[in-house]
Design an enzyme around this catalytic site. Sequence first.
Site, PDB file in Angstrom:
ATOM      1  CB  CYS C 130       9.628  -0.227  -0.417  1.00 25.89           C
ATOM      2  SG  CYS C 130       8.924   1.212   0.418  1.00 25.89           S
ATOM      3  CB  CYS C 133       6.957   2.000   4.103  1.00 18.96           C
ATOM      4  SG  CYS C 133       6.479   2.668   2.516  1.00 18.96           S
ATOM      5  CB  SER C 134       6.971  -2.913   3.363  1.00 21.05           C
ATOM      6  OG  SER C 134       7.853  -2.893   4.451  1.00 21.05           O
ATOM      7  CB  CYS C 135       6.039   0.305  -1.808  1.00 27.10           C
ATOM      8  SG  CYS C 135       5.644   1.847  -0.979  1.00 27.10           S
TER       9      CYS C 135
END
Lengths: 93, 103, 225
Positions: C130, C133-135
């Site tokens: 991702c 962000c950090s999905c």
Amino acid sequence: MSEFAPGTRIRVREDFPVGHIRTPVYIRGHQGVVTRKLGTFPNPETLAIGRDGLPKKGLYEVRFRQADLWPDYQGSANDTLDMDIYEHWLIKV
Amino acid sequence: MRGPHDIGGLEAGPVDTGAHPMTFWEKQIDALNQLMAQKGFRKTDENRRYIEQLGDDAYNTLSYYERWTASLSRVLIEKGVLTQDEIDAKVAEVRARLGQDAA
Amino acid sequence: MQEHTHDHDHDHGHDHDHDHGADETAPHAPPQPDEKIHSYYQVLGLALKELLVEKGVITPDEIRKAIEFRDSITPATGAKIVARAWTDPAYKARLLADGSEAIREFGLDMGGTHLVVVENTPQTHNVIVCTLCSCYPRNVLGLPPSWYKQREYRARVVREPRAVLAEFGTQLPGNVEVRVHDSTADMRYLVLPMQPKGTEGKSAEQLEALISRDSMIGVALPSAG
């Protein structure tokens, strides 16, 4: 609402609006092929400012050739990148 | 054009593949974020908007959960759950309790 | 932004355990000099927690349960799903058709997101990132590893996936299509790795031990045992 059937060649809008946008800058302006429709979802651009995200937007999985994204791509010519993109960022080529 | 979070394709160094287990403080921030979402006080995209608005320097200096904390504080103020005055007073109180360990 | 690279030491310098004299729910390990709450934002986080409890918005019990919920899901959870798919073709078909629905059979729920399981084959190797962000499929793998959230992985894996995979010790033949999935929306991706040759007779339980977190993100291959 725009509908894009699987196999449709698209270009990602190359615009730079201010705000919360889930279409990364690196993909804007590039061409890919729609592989499938994932459904319709609330629009993150308006969810981000406390609204309900309506009307929902179609979300598409789009496949790009890595060699098209990066002129100096070092991997194989087969390599691809898939990204989920909302309909209002896609233009049929 | 590019927000500090929008980094796909940029130059960067080698990946640090080492394990860095989460601290208890980080777990608490994760828990607060879970609960605030469950109770309808925040949406993921609202948190992300504040993180994206941190600017390059703060975004790149703060750790992941510090960014989430910064964002959560703004969302809670925006939603009228907390006020800045309450937060400032509580920060001072916690700091005093932690003594010289705290910034 | 290059001048900030030194900050990454700070960014993931969390490999210590924790103290928190301020927190009655913290483990009772004696505080170490480098374990203190030191930044404004760390103090702010504790302040938000205490204010929300004082105002009755949340309870300490809810906080404890939320932490326990996160701790209850680990890469071993994902490994059970993959091992089941390897040993049960009908389950594999359900998992690939609708991941969110298929993981309910393990008592798991994707919450507001949707699980998409992508299958590695001799022709295609999938990798998840991702960049914005950090999905991450938290409800299947637990919280993401440190590197998944950091600039180096997010910036580079979309542009030079093979070089990044090599940093994880993973080399793929040139004729295999490397397919990177950049998670930008409500889909959360889980890689279904290929079952290693020579493990065909093993039980699902034996196979689980071969399936690492990294193999389900796509930066590594499962162990051949």
